[in-house]
Write a protein that holds these residues in place. Structure first.
Motif, PDB file in Angstrom:
ATOM      1  N   VAL A 104       0.866  -1.181   0.000  1.00 31.08           N
ATOM      2  CA  VAL A 104       0.000   0.000   0.000  1.00 31.08           C
ATOM      3  C   VAL A 104       0.901   1.230   0.000  1.00 31.08           C
ATOM      4  CG1 VAL A 104      -1.761   1.284   1.272  1.00 31.08           C
ATOM      5  CG2 VAL A 104      -1.772  -1.221   1.295  1.00 31.08           C
ATOM      6  N   ILE A 105       0.760   2.071  -1.024  1.00 32.59           N
ATOM      7  CA  ILE A 105       1.629   3.252  -1.108  1.00 32.59           C
ATOM      8  C   ILE A 105       0.761   4.510  -1.115  1.00 32.59           C
ATOM      9  CG2 ILE A 105       3.543   4.336  -2.333  1.00 32.59           C
ATOM     10  CD1 ILE A 105       4.119   1.727  -3.724  1.00 32.59           C
ATOM     11  N   PRO A 106       0.892   5.325  -0.055  1.00 34.92           N
ATOM     12  CA  PRO A 106       0.103   6.555  -0.010  1.00 34.92           C
ATOM     13  C   PRO A 106       0.614   7.591  -1.002  1.00 34.92           C
ATOM     14  CG  PRO A 106       1.514   6.383   1.933  1.00 34.92           C
ATOM     15  CD  PRO A 106       1.741   5.137   1.136  1.00 34.92           C
ATOM     16  N   GLY A 107      -0.265   8.546  -1.333  1.00 35.41           N
ATOM     17  CA  GLY A 107       0.039   9.548  -2.357  1.00 35.41           C
ATOM     18  C   GLY A 107       1.232  10.430  -2.072  1.00 35.41           C
TER      19      GLY A 107
ATOM     20  N   LEU B  16       1.040   0.094   8.005  1.00 35.42           N
ATOM     21  CA  LEU B  16       1.834   0.041   6.781  1.00 35.42           C
ATOM     22  C   LEU B  16       2.727   1.267   6.636  1.00 35.42           C
ATOM     23  CD1 LEU B  16      -0.904  -1.583   4.728  1.00 35.42           C
ATOM     24  CD2 LEU B  16       1.480  -2.264   4.509  1.00 35.42           C
ATOM     25  N   SER B  17       2.197   2.417   7.039  1.00 34.46           N
ATOM     26  CA  SER B  17       3.019   3.610   6.893  1.00 34.46           C
ATOM     27  C   SER B  17       4.194   3.578   7.846  1.00 34.46           C
ATOM     28  CB  SER B  17       2.187   4.875   7.098  1.00 34.46           C
ATOM     29  OG  SER B  17       1.930   5.074   8.468  1.00 34.46           O
ATOM     30  N   LEU B  18       4.016   2.878   8.976  1.00 34.03           N
ATOM     31  CA  LEU B  18       5.148   2.694   9.879  1.00 34.03           C
ATOM     32  C   LEU B  18       6.277   1.964   9.169  1.00 34.03           C
ATOM     33  CD1 LEU B  18       3.768   1.707  13.390  1.00 34.03           C
ATOM     34  CD2 LEU B  18       5.317   3.579  12.826  1.00 34.03           C
ATOM     35  N   ILE B 105      -1.138  -2.410  -4.475  1.00 33.34           N
ATOM     36  CA  ILE B 105      -0.638  -3.274  -5.545  1.00 33.34           C
ATOM     37  C   ILE B 105      -0.409  -4.677  -4.994  1.00 33.34           C
ATOM     38  CG2 ILE B 105       1.063  -3.518  -7.398  1.00 33.34           C
ATOM     39  CD1 ILE B 105       1.762  -0.598  -7.121  1.00 33.34           C
ATOM     40  N   PRO B 106      -1.180  -5.648  -5.492  1.00 35.97           N
ATOM     41  CA  PRO B 106      -0.998  -7.030  -5.022  1.00 35.97           C
ATOM     42  C   PRO B 106       0.292  -7.648  -5.564  1.00 35.97           C
ATOM     43  CG  PRO B 106      -2.716  -6.933  -6.701  1.00 35.97           C
ATOM     44  CD  PRO B 106      -2.253  -5.529  -6.488  1.00 35.97           C
TER      45      PRO B 106
END
Lengths: 448, 448
Positions: A104-107, B16-18, B105-106
């Protein structure tokens, strides 16, 4: 956390994958980019054929490649493109893995050019570096201590970075670039493409005798023939560059960690993610690594951060599965190893049945990673056509099998390179077609 | 769906951002890759300084860049690197946008090399192509009808693809490459880097008089000085290449859709995503587009699919916001336009207050996209130091402001190029420092 993740998986991923699938609809698994492309999509008829082939197999690519949905009549006319090494056989594995490998990639990610100021390779994502070191350590295929990591847009860009780094701009004569035939067909194509004054392709390393500095490219296991290799030029003034794209335990026994000055690797042949365009180099000498980084600065101002983050994630999944269990379908290397065993068994049986072809023979070796004693089972089959077939590529093309002629690899037209990394149904159909070519029906096959 | 998404946002994204932030910890906002890099990280002292500066500002980069957390004492010694055009000012916008711009993105994505068999540019993701056409249509800055789209690893790779495509390998003499000074500093550096026999850098287009074929690079608005440009060479045998990296409504009025044979664009200056390494070319001639594709095949076998998917998503967010409302903070162009207005106002006030510098003056124009009448407010300030300062770059460096000297752009050392796309706190500090440099304290500033 788990319940949240399952909601995310079941619903959001479905919706999001629908959006992503839009881009997938016209995706190609049968197309060459390198040599045959014009043949296929140049004419409208050929393009229609390729598109219809592809559409007929779309459900295969998104469900399971072991159950083709084509009808027997369609198969007979299908063009099987095994010219390039598109590693689509790995799709099934990653579909099985599911959302563990999702990223998952944030903007707000990937704004800055820079990834890691403290690193000589300032565009290297630290998490990618960490995960690739971990994977090398687990597999034991390369010494990583006291090495600089340089990430590239595939190992193709890194190869050019190496040429730039090893050339001496002040010297009048360009540095010679050689590799023992059969050599990877892209080496001459790339080296000659810009008529550079820094380096010059000088062909087969076995017959190289020119004075002055040279670069010898050692691909091991070799592309196209799969043999484990060593350098062959026996004179001073040379720098070795080792291409270890295929030194992974699904293709060849890992006998010891490779320990050379400049070693190239690529994601496409490790995990199958060719479309990410990620490669990496392990480089001993700081100045060479710096000049490689300089080339990538000039050529593309770094390497996609998004793909580096994804590569880090798939490496992590592969390493995690290696550490938890090595003998289940959870492991990428086990999945690919068993698929390659099966493909090589079927191919050798077909070649034997046909009697018109031959393949390289390999000695088995002990793989220290798996503890298995096995013969190399390369990503490509280096097939030789027996007499009276003179041009193997043309012959197979007339049987709707697209391969790459030996002439591109510095040898004769009796050889072809055939990718064994394609989807199951393509490989199965190829093997079936090959086994049906016999001496007694040869002229029928030649005239088709 | 909405409740599922909010759970995903609040929990999964945080976790996830971590993970992603691990790679962010050492991220750089103050480092140059091109000219000054060695100065900064070559010495250990300098590296420590850069790292400590960076750490001190990490909270800025992840929360809001308008509220620096540094103390006044630290600011005085801080090196401000505005040498390159790292577009970090856009981070804040994309943080505000939130998960609308997030991409999932899988693991089974980006396996094949191929994106779109039906397209001349076989590695072009259809969704990316669709969204970039939509954005050009909305903004009205380029004619897209009857054009081939070629995607590149940044416009840097596309520039090299153009050189390869326009060169004639059979011709003895390399094709001349020129651009009117001041020209983008990377043009000569890239063109000369491999000592290619296909093309040769011949410098300033204004003084170009050589016989034979030539390529004229027209950057408009120009990097470094921001002026709208036209071709200047007045003789036959030339092919024009238009670099429209900065032809977007936050920098300059969009007066009409650009309509040229070869037009280059880059994501980094459009949405700020430099780390994605995505650029695109709109090319009229099919054969030229095909040769550009060939170059990218040879150079990197295509372009990261992951970054193309992300680029498609951020374009979609930008276009959606343009269509729903043009005057709120929802719109990227409005956000960036107002930031540039403020930065140029502050910079011009500082230059006036100082009396030691001058800036280009621009005529206002009507922007057909916004309906506004405004003066260009370029991404770079092309600053001239007045006497007795002779070397503007050295002078500013002694004041801990890193810029790029005019000598790299084909003009004299009294000029420098300064990025205005950095984070707020860096730009604010730079402007403050500049305003405090006066004739009466000049020698104190020179001796520092």
């Amino acid at each position: 956390m788990d319940s949240a993740r399952s909601i995310f998986t079941a619903r959001n991923l479905m919706v999001l994958s629908l959006a992503i699938n839009v881009s997938f609809i016209l995706r190609l698994g049968y197309q060459t980019f390198d040599i045959k492309r014009e043949q296929l999509i140049g004419g409208d008829g050929a393009r229609r054929e390729a598109l219809s082939t592809q559409r007929a197999h779309l459900s295969v690519s998104t469900t399971s490649s072991s159950s083709p949905t084509t009808f027997p009549g369609e198969d007979r006319h299908r063009v099987i493109n095994l010219d390039h090494g598109d590693p689509t056989m790995y799709e099934r594995f990653w579909q099985q893995v599911g959302d563990k490998a999702t990223v998952v990639i944030p903007g707000w990610q990937s704004i800055s050019y820079f990834s890691d100021i403290g690193n000589l390779c300032w565009f290297l994502e630290p998490e990618f570096a960490k995960q690739l070191l971990r994977l090398h350590k687990i597999v034991g295929n390369a010494v990583t201590e006291d090495r600089h990591i340089v990430v590239g847009t595939g190992s193709t860009q890194l190869f050019q970075a190496v040429l730039y780094a090893l050339a001496r701009p002040g010297v009048e004569e360009p540095i010679s670039v050689v590799s023992a035939a059969p050599y990877y067909s892209s080496y001459p194509a790339i080296t000659e493409s810009l008529k550079s004054g820094l380096y010059k392709w000088e062909g087969d390393a076995l017959s190289f005798s020119k004075e002055g500095q040279f670069i010898e490219l050692v691909t091991s296991p070799n592309n196209p023939d799969g043999y484990v290799r060593d350098s062959v030029v026996n004179k001073s003034g040379g720098v070795l560059v080792h291409d270890f794209a295929y030194y992974w335990p699904q293709y060849t026994p890992i006998t010891s960690p490779a320990d050379y000055d400049i070693m190239l690797f690529t994601l496409s042949k490790t995990t199958g993610h060719a479309g990410m365009r990620i490669g990496w180099a392990l480089v001993k000498d700081r100045e060479i690594a710096k000049r490689m980084v300089k080339y990538i600065e000039l050529n593309s101002i770094g390497v996609s951060k998004d793909s580096q983050l994804r590569a880090a994630k798939v490496f992590k999944v592969v390493s995690d599965s290696c550490e938890s269990s090595r003998d289940t379908t959870e492991s990428l290397f086990e999945f690919a190893y068993h698929l390659m065993v099966e493909r090589w068994q079927n191919l050798r049986a077909a070649v034997k049945r046909s009697g018109m072809f031959s393949l390289p023979e390999f000695s088995p070796g002990l793989c220290k990673f798996t503890g298995r004693f096995f013969e190399p089972q390369p990503a490509f089959a280096w097939l030789k056509c027996e007499e009276p077939i003179e041009d193997c590529e043309s012959f197979l093309r007339s049987n709707k099998i697209l391969t790459r002629s030996g002439t591109h690899f510095g040898v004769g037209p009796q050889y072809v390179r055939i990718s064994l990394l394609d989807r199951d149904d393509n490989i199965d159909l190829f093997v079936e077609r090959l086994s049906n070519i016999r001496k007694d029906n040869l002229y029928q096959h030649m005239g088709e």
